[in-house]
Design a protein around this motif. Structure first.
Motif, mmCIF file in Angstrom:
data_model
loop_
_atom_site.group_PDB
_atom_site.id
_atom_site.type_symbol
_atom_site.label_atom_id
_atom_site.label_comp_id
_atom_site.label_asym_id
_atom_site.label_seq_id
_atom_site.Cartn_x
_atom_site.Cartn_y
_atom_site.Cartn_z
ATOM 1 N N ALA A 24 0.878 3.076 -28.125
ATOM 2 C CA ALA A 24 0.327 1.653 -28.177
ATOM 3 C C ALA A 24 -0.630 1.407 -27.082
ATOM 4 C CB ALA A 24 1.597 0.724 -28.295
ATOM 5 N N GLY A 25 -1.221 2.298 -26.620
ATOM 6 C CA GLY A 25 -2.177 1.997 -25.616
ATOM 7 C C GLY A 25 -1.620 2.693 -24.190
ATOM 8 N N VAL A 26 -2.536 3.092 -23.175
ATOM 9 C CA VAL A 26 -2.234 3.835 -21.862
ATOM 10 C C VAL A 26 -2.323 2.880 -20.892
ATOM 11 C CG1 VAL A 26 -4.276 4.837 -22.205
ATOM 12 C CG2 VAL A 26 -2.454 6.199 -20.843
ATOM 13 N N PRO A 27 -1.509 2.946 -19.881
ATOM 14 C CA PRO A 27 -1.923 2.364 -18.567
ATOM 15 C C PRO A 27 -2.803 3.367 -17.876
ATOM 16 C CG PRO A 27 0.321 3.498 -18.506
ATOM 17 C CD PRO A 27 -0.304 3.443 -19.900
ATOM 18 N N ALA A 28 -3.638 2.951 -16.865
ATOM 19 C CA ALA A 28 -4.519 3.782 -15.829
ATOM 20 C C ALA A 28 -3.361 4.745 -15.337
ATOM 21 C CB ALA A 28 -4.996 3.096 -14.842
ATOM 22 N N THR A 29 -3.753 5.971 -15.661
ATOM 23 C CA THR A 29 -2.659 7.123 -15.384
ATOM 24 C C THR A 29 -3.445 8.530 -14.498
ATOM 25 O OG1 THR A 29 -1.147 6.432 -17.196
ATOM 26 C CG2 THR A 29 -0.768 8.740 -16.031
ATOM 27 N N PRO A 30 -3.043 8.508 -13.284
ATOM 28 C CA PRO A 30 -3.623 9.977 -12.772
ATOM 29 C C PRO A 30 -2.770 11.220 -13.350
ATOM 30 C CG PRO A 30 -2.218 8.991 -11.368
ATOM 31 C CD PRO A 30 -2.283 7.911 -12.427
ATOM 32 N N ALA A 31 -3.851 12.095 -13.848
ATOM 33 C CA ALA A 31 -3.049 13.469 -14.095
ATOM 34 C C ALA A 31 -3.837 14.655 -13.358
ATOM 35 C CB ALA A 31 -3.611 13.654 -15.610
ATOM 36 N N ARG A 32 -2.792 15.735 -12.983
ATOM 37 C CA ARG A 32 -3.682 16.652 -12.073
ATOM 38 C C ARG A 32 -2.911 17.988 -12.537
ATOM 39 N NH1 ARG A 32 -0.289 17.703 -7.594
ATOM 40 N NH2 ARG A 32 0.972 16.156 -6.977
ATOM 41 N N ALA A 33 -3.559 19.069 -12.273
ATOM 42 C CA ALA A 33 -3.310 20.435 -12.579
ATOM 43 C C ALA A 33 -2.441 20.846 -11.423
ATOM 44 C CB ALA A 33 -4.375 21.089 -13.139
ATOM 45 N N ALA A 34 -1.238 21.612 -11.619
ATOM 46 C CA ALA A 34 -0.743 22.267 -10.301
ATOM 47 C C ALA A 34 -1.546 23.532 -10.104
ATOM 48 C CB ALA A 34 0.734 22.689 -10.883
ATOM 49 N N ALA A 35 -1.305 24.258 -9.169
ATOM 50 C CA ALA A 35 -1.972 25.397 -8.697
ATOM 51 C C ALA A 35 -2.179 26.554 -9.836
ATOM 52 C CB ALA A 35 -1.276 26.051 -7.539
ATOM 53 N N GLY A 36 -3.224 27.206 -10.071
ATOM 54 C CA GLY A 36 -3.602 27.971 -10.982
ATOM 55 C C GLY A 36 -4.311 27.618 -12.221
ATOM 56 N N PRO A 37 -4.570 28.535 -13.105
ATOM 57 C CA PRO A 37 -5.392 27.975 -14.359
ATOM 58 C C PRO A 37 -4.587 27.083 -15.069
ATOM 59 C CG PRO A 37 -4.891 30.560 -14.146
ATOM 60 C CD PRO A 37 -4.304 29.859 -13.236
ATOM 61 N N ALA A 38 -5.202 26.131 -15.502
ATOM 62 C CA ALA A 38 -4.436 24.994 -16.021
ATOM 63 C C ALA A 38 -5.857 24.595 -17.553
ATOM 64 C CB ALA A 38 -4.311 24.139 -15.214
ATOM 65 N N LEU A 39 -5.013 23.995 -18.531
ATOM 66 C CA LEU A 39 -5.824 23.445 -19.440
ATOM 67 C C LEU A 39 -4.906 22.476 -20.401
ATOM 68 C CD1 LEU A 39 -8.255 23.113 -21.451
ATOM 69 C CD2 LEU A 39 -7.174 25.041 -22.577
ATOM 70 N N CYS A 40 -5.392 21.217 -20.229
ATOM 71 C CA CYS A 40 -4.909 20.126 -21.077
ATOM 72 C C CYS A 40 -5.936 19.448 -21.872
ATOM 73 C CB CYS A 40 -4.200 19.110 -19.975
ATOM 74 S SG CYS A 40 -3.570 17.709 -20.658
ATOM 75 N N LEU A 41 -5.475 19.153 -23.143
ATOM 76 C CA LEU A 41 -6.204 18.452 -24.091
ATOM 77 C C LEU A 41 -5.562 17.092 -24.183
ATOM 78 C CD1 LEU A 41 -5.926 20.897 -27.063
ATOM 79 C CD2 LEU A 41 -7.793 20.748 -25.568
ATOM 80 N N THR A 42 -6.861 16.154 -24.164
ATOM 81 C CA THR A 42 -6.754 14.655 -24.326
ATOM 82 C C THR A 42 -7.133 14.328 -25.555
ATOM 83 O OG1 THR A 42 -8.619 14.140 -22.990
ATOM 84 C CG2 THR A 42 -6.633 14.508 -21.765
ATOM 85 N N VAL A 43 -6.521 13.658 -26.150
ATOM 86 C CA VAL A 43 -6.841 13.244 -27.726
ATOM 87 C C VAL A 43 -6.880 11.561 -27.715
ATOM 88 C CG1 VAL A 43 -6.715 13.033 -30.048
ATOM 89 C CG2 VAL A 43 -5.705 15.016 -28.904
ATOM 90 N N THR A 44 -7.929 10.878 -27.834
ATOM 91 C CA THR A 44 -7.985 9.587 -27.857
ATOM 92 C C THR A 44 -8.348 9.110 -29.421
ATOM 93 O OG1 THR A 44 -8.892 9.483 -25.754
ATOM 94 C CG2 THR A 44 -9.071 7.332 -27.020
ATOM 95 N N LEU A 45 -7.447 8.079 -29.981
ATOM 96 C CA LEU A 45 -7.379 7.772 -31.120
ATOM 97 C C LEU A 45 -7.615 6.317 -31.351
ATOM 98 C CD1 LEU A 45 -4.249 9.890 -31.759
ATOM 99 C CD2 LEU A 45 -6.268 10.176 -33.279
ATOM 100 N N VAL A 46 -9.100 6.107 -31.893
ATOM 101 C CA VAL A 46 -9.385 4.715 -31.836
ATOM 102 C C VAL A 46 -9.129 4.176 -33.214
ATOM 103 C CG1 VAL A 46 -11.562 3.263 -31.570
ATOM 104 C CG2 VAL A 46 -10.971 5.406 -30.069
ATOM 105 N N MET A 47 -8.715 3.103 -33.724
ATOM 106 C CA MET A 47 -8.229 2.605 -34.947
ATOM 107 C C MET A 47 -9.827 1.800 -35.087
ATOM 108 S SD MET A 47 -5.637 3.882 -35.740
ATOM 109 C CE MET A 47 -5.350 2.932 -37.341
ATOM 110 N N GLU A 48 -10.271 1.995 -36.308
ATOM 111 C CA GLU A 48 -11.620 1.244 -36.577
ATOM 112 C C GLU A 48 -11.230 0.109 -37.443
ATOM 113 O OE1 GLU A 48 -13.820 4.534 -38.454
ATOM 114 O OE2 GLU A 48 -14.933 4.835 -36.587
ATOM 115 N N ASN A 49 -10.322 0.049 -38.252
ATOM 116 C CA ASN A 49 -9.698 -1.235 -38.983
ATOM 117 C C ASN A 49 -8.535 -1.711 -38.548
ATOM 118 O OD1 ASN A 49 -11.829 -2.178 -40.689
ATOM 119 N ND2 ASN A 49 -11.643 -0.358 -42.370
ATOM 120 N N PRO A 50 -8.191 -2.185 -37.480
ATOM 121 C CA PRO A 50 -6.973 -2.457 -37.033
ATOM 122 C C PRO A 50 -6.352 -3.525 -38.307
ATOM 123 C CG PRO A 50 -8.337 -2.828 -35.358
ATOM 124 C CD PRO A 50 -9.173 -2.467 -36.631
ATOM 125 N N ARG A 51 -4.983 -3.056 -38.625
ATOM 126 C CA ARG A 51 -4.370 -4.263 -39.477
ATOM 127 C C ARG A 51 -3.361 -4.966 -38.796
ATOM 128 N NH1 ARG A 51 -4.751 -1.596 -44.765
ATOM 129 N NH2 ARG A 51 -5.617 0.487 -44.539
#
Length: 194
Positions: free
Chosen positions: A167-194
């Motif tokens: 239901a929405g996200v607060p401003a949130t920092p994210a950081r990788a620990a040491a070493g190779p890292a990959l994180c996927l972020t998916v933002t889902l935007v409703m075009e017809n809010p009900r």
């Protein structure tokens, strides 16, 4: 973290694909509990173990990201694309109604999938490899740690873990620990809010 639902891929039960050609683990869908014909958005991880067609999803926009394995060649039946999905973390988008034949490049693969119902929802999928900040907003946001450990607000995610801000996200920092890292972020935007 307030308002976030944590999940682990290892805890999600596999289910057969719509066409029976592989297995999928549903991470989340909206509305919650919506079936394959009623979701506005759906995020899942699929295992492809053999060559064959993808399931057809008329009216659905799809994005797929390679998580593991050598990858898969995706060939549209109408010749509109011939894509090698062989770079981990690189999203590829296509229309769900399009007939697609999948040919494994060198053995089984695991893929991250985002599906949105056209005209109702749209998704942005980004691969993050370092520190980033989630901007505050009302859209649903899903994070999935692919590689390495990630510190997101007051939580630590290992590979295969994630967070859903439904239901929405607060401003949130994210950081990788040491070493190779990959994180996927998916933002889902409703075009017809009900």
């Amino acid at each position: 973290m307030n308002g976030a639902q944590r999940f682990s891929l290892a805890a999600l039960a596999p289910r057969p694909w719509k066409n029976g050609g592989g297995v999928t683990r549903e991470i989340a869908a909206f509305p919650p509990g919506a079936g394959m014909d009623a979701f506005q958005w759906r995020v899942s991880v699929a295992d492809i173990g053999a060559d064959g067609p993808f399931s057809a999803f008329p009216g659905i926009d799809r994005q797929i990201v390679l998580l593991g394995g050598a990858g898969v060649r995706l060939l549209a039946d109408d010749g509109s694309f011939d894509h090698r999905l062989d770079k981990i973390g690189a999203p590829f988008a296509f229309a769900g109604e399009r007939g697609v034949q999948a040919t494994l490049i060198d053995g089984a693969t695991r893929d991250f999938n985002v599906m949105t119902r056209r005209g109702q929802c749209r998704a942005s999928v980004l691969a993050q490899r370092g520190g980033f900040t989630l901007a505050a907003g009302t859209d649903a946001v899903l994070l999935f740690a692919v590689e390495g450990a990630w510190h997101v607000g007051d939580q630590t995610l290992a590979a295969g873990d994630g967070l859903l801000f439904a239901a929405g996200v607060p401003a949130t920092p994210a950081r990788a620990a040491a070493g190779p890292a990959l994180c996927l972020t998916v933002t889902l935007v409703m075009e017809n809010p009900r």
